[in-house]
Design a protein around this motif. Structure first.
Motif, PDB file in Angstrom:
ATOM      1  N   MET A  33     -20.473 -18.050   2.591  1.00 21.61           N
ATOM      2  CA  MET A  33     -19.009 -17.752   2.108  1.00 21.61           C
ATOM      3  C   MET A  33     -17.928 -17.990   3.236  1.00 21.61           C
ATOM      4  SD  MET A  33     -18.431 -13.736   1.934  1.00 21.61           S
ATOM      5  CE  MET A  33     -19.951 -13.127   1.390  1.00 21.61           C
ATOM      6  N   GLU A  34     -16.942 -18.430   2.926  1.00 19.88           N
ATOM      7  CA  GLU A  34     -15.965 -18.470   4.146  1.00 19.88           C
ATOM      8  C   GLU A  34     -14.740 -17.407   3.685  1.00 19.88           C
ATOM      9  OE1 GLU A  34     -14.475 -21.474   7.044  1.00 19.88           O
ATOM     10  OE2 GLU A  34     -16.121 -21.631   5.704  1.00 19.88           O
ATOM     11  N   SER A  35     -14.436 -16.707   4.996  1.00 14.15           N
ATOM     12  CA  SER A  35     -13.518 -15.510   4.860  1.00 14.15           C
ATOM     13  C   SER A  35     -12.320 -15.566   5.851  1.00 14.15           C
ATOM     14  CB  SER A  35     -14.278 -14.282   4.833  1.00 14.15           C
ATOM     15  OG  SER A  35     -15.118 -14.053   6.043  1.00 14.15           O
ATOM     16  N   GLY A  36     -11.359 -14.698   5.615  1.00 15.47           N
ATOM     17  CA  GLY A  36     -10.197 -14.892   6.358  1.00 15.47           C
ATOM     18  C   GLY A  36      -9.675 -13.551   6.577  1.00 15.47           C
ATOM     19  N   VAL A  37      -9.084 -13.297   7.720  1.00 16.77           N
ATOM     20  CA  VAL A  37      -8.623 -11.894   7.844  1.00 16.77           C
ATOM     21  C   VAL A  37      -7.217 -12.055   8.840  1.00 16.77           C
ATOM     22  CG1 VAL A  37     -10.628 -10.221   7.587  1.00 16.77           C
ATOM     23  CG2 VAL A  37      -9.764 -11.159   9.840  1.00 16.77           C
ATOM     24  N   LEU A  38      -6.252 -11.190   8.465  1.00 13.44           N
ATOM     25  CA  LEU A  38      -5.163 -11.098   9.375  1.00 13.44           C
ATOM     26  C   LEU A  38      -5.365  -9.807   9.971  1.00 13.44           C
ATOM     27  CD1 LEU A  38      -2.425 -12.094  10.697  1.00 13.44           C
ATOM     28  CD2 LEU A  38      -1.318 -11.195   8.738  1.00 13.44           C
ATOM     29  N   LEU A  39      -5.271  -9.639  11.386  1.00 16.08           N
ATOM     30  CA  LEU A  39      -5.444  -8.245  11.909  1.00 16.08           C
ATOM     31  C   LEU A  39      -3.906  -8.111  12.736  1.00 16.08           C
ATOM     32  CD1 LEU A  39      -8.752  -9.669  12.920  1.00 16.08           C
ATOM     33  CD2 LEU A  39      -8.765  -7.307  12.951  1.00 16.08           C
ATOM     34  N   PRO A  82     -23.006 -17.513 -14.635  1.00 10.21           N
ATOM     35  CA  PRO A  82     -23.860 -17.042 -13.425  1.00 10.21           C
ATOM     36  C   PRO A  82     -22.881 -17.338 -12.277  1.00 10.21           C
ATOM     37  CG  PRO A  82     -24.793 -19.097 -14.419  1.00 10.21           C
ATOM     38  CD  PRO A  82     -23.902 -18.226 -15.404  1.00 10.21           C
ATOM     39  N   TYR A  83     -22.051 -18.076 -12.123  1.00  9.77           N
ATOM     40  CA  TYR A  83     -21.116 -18.659 -10.960  1.00  9.77           C
ATOM     41  C   TYR A  83     -20.397 -17.530 -10.720  1.00  9.77           C
ATOM     42  CZ  TYR A  83     -17.433 -20.422  -7.984  1.00  9.77           C
ATOM     43  OH  TYR A  83     -16.528 -20.206  -7.227  1.00  9.77           O
ATOM     44  N   ALA A  84     -19.573 -16.843 -11.941  1.00 10.68           N
ATOM     45  CA  ALA A  84     -18.723 -15.886 -11.880  1.00 10.68           C
ATOM     46  C   ALA A  84     -19.389 -14.628 -11.161  1.00 10.68           C
ATOM     47  CB  ALA A  84     -18.090 -15.658 -13.169  1.00 10.68           C
ATOM     48  N   ALA A  85     -20.698 -14.186 -11.659  1.00  8.66           N
ATOM     49  CA  ALA A  85     -21.531 -13.410 -11.030  1.00  8.66           C
ATOM     50  C   ALA A  85     -21.826 -13.248  -9.524  1.00  8.66           C
ATOM     51  CB  ALA A  85     -23.040 -13.031 -12.022  1.00  8.66           C
ATOM     52  N   GLN A  86     -22.028 -14.644  -9.296  1.00 11.63           N
ATOM     53  CA  GLN A  86     -22.289 -14.761  -7.937  1.00 11.63           C
ATOM     54  C   GLN A  86     -21.045 -14.617  -6.767  1.00 11.63           C
ATOM     55  OE1 GLN A  86     -23.829 -18.842  -6.980  1.00 11.63           O
ATOM     56  NE2 GLN A  86     -25.650 -18.667  -8.586  1.00 11.63           N
ATOM     57  N   LEU A  87     -19.851 -15.203  -7.626  1.00 12.46           N
ATOM     58  CA  LEU A  87     -18.709 -14.870  -6.507  1.00 12.46           C
ATOM     59  C   LEU A  87     -18.503 -13.435  -6.689  1.00 12.46           C
ATOM     60  CD1 LEU A  87     -16.329 -16.112  -5.321  1.00 12.46           C
ATOM     61  CD2 LEU A  87     -15.328 -16.425  -7.498  1.00 12.46           C
ATOM     62  N   ALA A  88     -18.723 -12.757  -7.649  1.00 15.06           N
ATOM     63  CA  ALA A  88     -18.518 -11.376  -7.675  1.00 15.06           C
ATOM     64  C   ALA A  88     -19.448 -10.608  -6.544  1.00 15.06           C
ATOM     65  CB  ALA A  88     -18.701 -10.693  -8.989  1.00 15.06           C
ATOM     66  N   ALA A  89     -20.528 -11.082  -6.527  1.00 14.33           N
ATOM     67  CA  ALA A  89     -21.537 -10.653  -5.452  1.00 14.33           C
ATOM     68  C   ALA A  89     -20.910 -10.887  -4.092  1.00 14.33           C
ATOM     69  CB  ALA A  89     -22.895 -11.066  -5.743  1.00 14.33           C
ATOM     70  N   LYS A  90     -20.566 -11.959  -3.707  1.00 12.33           N
ATOM     71  CA  LYS A  90     -19.986 -12.413  -2.543  1.00 12.33           C
ATOM     72  C   LYS A  90     -18.863 -11.471  -2.325  1.00 12.33           C
ATOM     73  CE  LYS A  90     -21.176 -17.116  -2.361  1.00 12.33           C
ATOM     74  NZ  LYS A  90     -20.885 -18.745  -2.143  1.00 12.33           N
ATOM     75  N   LYS A  91     -18.094 -11.263  -2.977  1.00 14.58           N
ATOM     76  CA  LYS A  91     -16.935 -10.298  -2.859  1.00 14.58           C
ATOM     77  C   LYS A  91     -17.423  -8.887  -2.384  1.00 14.58           C
ATOM     78  CE  LYS A  91     -12.718  -8.153  -5.344  1.00 14.58           C
ATOM     79  NZ  LYS A  91     -11.772  -7.903  -6.453  1.00 14.58           N
ATOM     80  N   ALA A  92     -18.200  -8.488  -3.280  1.00 15.43           N
ATOM     81  CA  ALA A  92     -18.936  -6.961  -2.855  1.00 15.43           C
ATOM     82  C   ALA A  92     -19.546  -7.125  -1.414  1.00 15.43           C
ATOM     83  CB  ALA A  92     -19.994  -6.662  -4.003  1.00 15.43           C
ATOM     84  N   ARG A  93     -19.988  -8.025  -1.147  1.00 14.73           N
ATOM     85  CA  ARG A  93     -20.761  -8.019   0.091  1.00 14.73           C
ATOM     86  C   ARG A  93     -19.834  -8.020   1.322  1.00 14.73           C
ATOM     87  NH1 ARG A  93     -22.948 -13.440   2.199  1.00 14.73           N
ATOM     88  NH2 ARG A  93     -23.751 -13.185   4.417  1.00 14.73           N
TER      89      ARG A  93
END
Length: 361
Positions: free
Chosen positions: A352-358, A10-21
């Motif tokens: 979730m934590e995320s990062g972008v370079l603009l 289920p952790y892998a599934a949760q992480l995939a869902a966060k990526k999709a979000r």
């Protein structure tokens, strides 16, 4: 949290869902596919806070779901660091055997590091005194920790009021003081991954970096090795003092730190009004090519967001993808996303934590 909840499937599934979000939120801006940095499934959280619940004549660690009258009693906490889990029963045995330590004790806070340092804060609904300090000193020595006692208007420190962490970025170890009560990243393993991603995304540069919301210098220290100079800002006095100590402890000489909010720095750069806290700092001498921001959950206010538009490169770490997307929408006409990442600081939650370079178009 039961052990079954930590099953990797289920952790892998949760992480995939966060990526999709995250991809859905950034899709309007033609973002590239995010790099994904996972977390250990357990023992990843370096801080924990528990209320104490009286039952069967004793006090027990407790958390609450929904209301404050239905506790979940806890003996072990699998998501917390192994150091916290080792300390929990030892501390409980200590307060159960001491009226001085247990009397009107209502909350316990743990702060640990990957390096193994530990600080415990005990909070009381009564004055603490010399008798408490004497027993706390014995307990601190027994457990190999620092201890802080808190009651109304009183704070007694046994040992240090901070822990020491060590994080490695691009092969170099950086040392950090992390004070009690100040913000630090809760997931040390993922924090180290974030630092390395940001270090790589910024790249080697021959100009200057502006950093907003620098905290205790978590990102400031490694990023300073990529640029000529850094001007960093932070409003919290506790975090500023920790950052100054961390800069000195690591022997870094190209960082200037000012205690200003992002909004105040925007006013200073726009020459709206002068600030005494900027005395001796020549803002016009900087050649800023990049800005780094790690704002609170609310994201950047519109004026600060407009300030970042001045820079060719905007490196943005976010703990709230919705406000990140809102800020990017404001900047999208002048900047495009060239890199993005998902950092799973908070497994088993929707956060979730995320990062972008603009970069400027």
């Amino acid at each position: 949290m039961s052990n079954s909840a930590l099953d990797p499937t289920p952790y892998a599934a949760q992480l995939a869902a966060k990526k999709a979000r995250l991809q859905d939120l950034l899709a309007p801006f033609a973002a590239p596919e995010p790099a994904v940095f996972d977390s250990p499934a357990e023992h990843y959280r370096l801080r924990a806070e528990f209320r104490l619940w009286r039952e069967d004549g004793g006090r027990h660690y407790a958390m609450f779901e929904g209301d404050k009258h239905t506790p979940v009693l806890i003996e072990q906490f699998p998501i917390a660091s192994q150091r916290i889990n080792a300390l929990m029963p030892q501390l409980k045995a200590a307060w159960q055997g001491s009226e001085v330590l247990s009397h009107k004790l209502f909350q316990v806070e743990f702060l640990t590091t990957l390096k193994g340092d530990a600080l415990i804060t005990l909070c009381y609904h009564r004055p603490i005194d010399a008798a408490w300090q004497a027993e706390a000193e014995q307990l601190a020595a027994q457990l190999g920790v620092s201890l802080i006692g808190r009651s109304r208007g009183k704070r007694i420190v046994v040992g240090r009021d901070y822990v020491e962490e060590e994080l490695t970025v691009a092969g170099r170890a950086f040392r950090y003081r992390q004070p009690e009560g100040a913000f630090t990243q809760p997931n040390g393993v993922v924090c180290e991954k974030m630092l390395n991603w940001a270090f790589d995304a910024l790249g080697e540069r021959d100009d200057d970096l502006l950093e907003l919301y620098c905290g205790n210098g978590n990102f400031t220290l490694p990023l300073s090795t990529r640029v000529r100079r850094v001007l960093a800002t932070e409003i919290s006095k506790t975090s500023v003092n920790a950052a100054l100590a961390n800069i000195e402890d690591n022997g870094i000489g190209n960082i200037e730190l000012v205690r200003l909010s992002a909004e105040e720095l925007t006013q200073a750069l726009n020459e709206v009004r002068p600030f005494r806290r900027l005395a001796g700092i020549d803002l016009k001498s900087y050649e800023f090519g990049s800005v780094f921001v790690d704002p609170p959950r609310a994201g950047m206010d519109p004026d600060t967001c407009e300030l970042t538009r001045r820079f060719d490169n905007i490196l943005y770490i976010s703990c709230n993808p919705e406000t990140l997307a809102a800020n990017i929408a404001q900047l999208h006409d002048s900047h495009r996303i060239v890199r993005c990442a998902l950092f799973d600081q908070f497994p088993w939650t929707h956060h979730m934590e995320s990062g972008v370079l603009l970069q400027r178009r």
